[in-house]
Write an enzyme that holds these catalytic residues in place. Structure first.
Site, short mmCIF file in Angstrom:
data_model
loop_
_atom_site.label_atom_id
_atom_site.label_comp_id
_atom_site.label_asym_id
_atom_site.label_seq_id
_atom_site.Cartn_x
_atom_site.Cartn_y
_atom_site.Cartn_z
CD1 TRP A 68 -2.31 -1.86 0.04
CD2 TRP A 68 -2.96 -1.43 2.14
NE1 TRP A 68 -3.37 -2.69 0.32
CE2 TRP A 68 -3.79 -2.46 1.61
CE3 TRP A 68 -3.20 -1.00 3.45
CZ2 TRP A 68 -4.82 -3.04 2.34
CZ3 TRP A 68 -4.22 -1.58 4.18
CH2 TRP A 68 -5.03 -2.59 3.64
CE LYS A 69 4.28 1.01 -4.55
NZ LYS A 69 4.93 1.40 -5.79
CD GLU A 80 8.04 2.90 -4.68
OE1 GLU A 80 7.51 2.79 -3.57
OE2 GLU A 80 7.42 2.68 -5.75
CD GLU A 109 7.95 -5.09 -6.70
OE1 GLU A 109 6.73 -5.22 -6.74
OE2 GLU A 109 8.52 -4.21 -6.03
N GLY A 115 4.72 1.13 -11.21
CA GLY A 115 3.92 2.36 -11.25
C GLY A 115 3.90 3.04 -12.60
CB SER A 135 2.35 -2.03 -14.24
OG SER A 135 2.97 -0.79 -13.98
N GLY A 146 1.19 -3.03 -6.34
CA GLY A 146 1.16 -1.70 -5.73
C GLY A 146 -0.19 -1.05 -5.96
N GLY A 147 -0.26 -0.19 -6.98
CA GLY A 147 -1.46 0.61 -7.23
C GLY A 147 -2.77 -0.18 -7.22
C1 PEP Z 1 5.36 -2.08 -6.15
O1 PEP Z 1 5.73 -0.97 -5.89
O2 PEP Z 1 5.71 -3.03 -5.42
C2 PEP Z 1 4.54 -2.27 -7.33
C3 PEP Z 1 4.58 -3.42 -7.92
O3 PEP Z 1 3.81 -1.19 -7.76
P1 PEP Z 1 2.78 -1.15 -9.00
O4 PEP Z 1 1.95 -2.40 -8.95
O5 PEP Z 1 1.95 0.08 -8.75
O6 PEP Z 1 3.59 -1.06 -10.23
#
Ligand code: PEP
Length: 252
Positions: free
Chosen positions: A10-11, A98, A168, A174, A214, A235-236
């Protein structure tokens, strides 16, 4: 054993009330739908204690997004493995891109975090992945190999049973640009081979390797069809209940 896992990172999103509501609605969905995949959510540190209580006895694991590389002491702003464990947290993401980009975290330092987690009986989700320039220059395997081998070099083989790694690619996080299922499979197989070479075949075969970058309700199924993709770190799309549950359901 390789576990099928869908994890939501959820960051630094959601208010406390929004996080609690999302967690409770997800739990209701899980009870009704009984998905095959294990589910993990990683809210900000601030909400861990409450969500650990709200999701106690559920099928959802609550993980932290980070842990200190240090034991308790004079490290302002840090949160130690022991402190996380004292409020019921047993798992932590480490090495997210990040953290690597904005806090200059490097592989050895990430390895120290993993060691602290294991010393407290906790477990890591180790994130690795190359930048776009690494892939464009054909160095992506070298970069990921180094991230894995350095972070895991000082760990005890027994601790590494049931390790979770998230591949990742930084260029996919993102951005709405996902690695193709073939690209992801190729790297996941390479990661498993690298872990096998370093720690033995039984560790490699019990490591769950999640794809992240993503992942959404539309692309999850094709990714999950790949042999070495055990699940996803999302993530998102993990912030929207319908999208996240569609991804969870795709992990058969
Ligand atoms: C993440 O930051 O772990 C990630 C996979 O983000 P997103 O799914 O938004 O690309």
């Amino acid at each position: 054993m390789r576990r099928k896992i869908v994890a939501g990172n959820w960051k630094m999103n959601l208010t406390f009330q929004q996080a609690k509501e999302l967690a409770l609605r997800l739990n209701t969905w899980v009870k009704t739908n009984k998905p095959v995949a294990e589910i993990i959510v990683a809210p900000t540190h601030l909400y861990l204690e409450q969500l650990n209580k709200d999701l106690a006895n559920s099928h959802i694991i609550v993980a932290s997004q980070n842990v200190s590389a240090m034991e308790n002491g004079a490290y302002t702003g840090d949160v130690s493995a022991e402190q996380l464990l004292s409020i019921g947290t047993k798992m932590s993401i480490v090495g997210h891109s990040e953290r690597r980009a904005y806090h200059h975290e490097q592989d050895k330092y990430i390895g120290k975090k993993i060691t602290h987690l294991y010393e407290h009986g906790m477990s890591p989700i180790l994130c690795v992945g190359e930048k776009l320039e690494d892939r464009d220059s054909g160095r992506h395997f070298d970069v990921v190999e180094e991230q894995i081998t350095v972070a895991l070099e000082r760990q005890n083989v027994d601790d590494l049973k049931n390790l979770i790694v998230a591949y990742e690619p930084v260029w996919a996080i993102g951005t709405g640009k996902t690695a193709s299922p073939d690209q992801a499979q190729e790297m996941h197989a390479f990661i498993r081979k690298t872990i096998g070479g370093q720690h033995g075949i039984s560790v490699a075969n019990s490591t769950s390797i999640l794809y992240g970058g993503s992942v959404n309700a539309g692309n999850a199924r094709d990714l999950f069809e790949q042999y070495d993709i055990d699940g996803a770190l999302v993530g998102g799309a993990s912030l929207k209940l319908d999208d996240f549950t569609t991804i969870i359901s795709a992990r058969k």
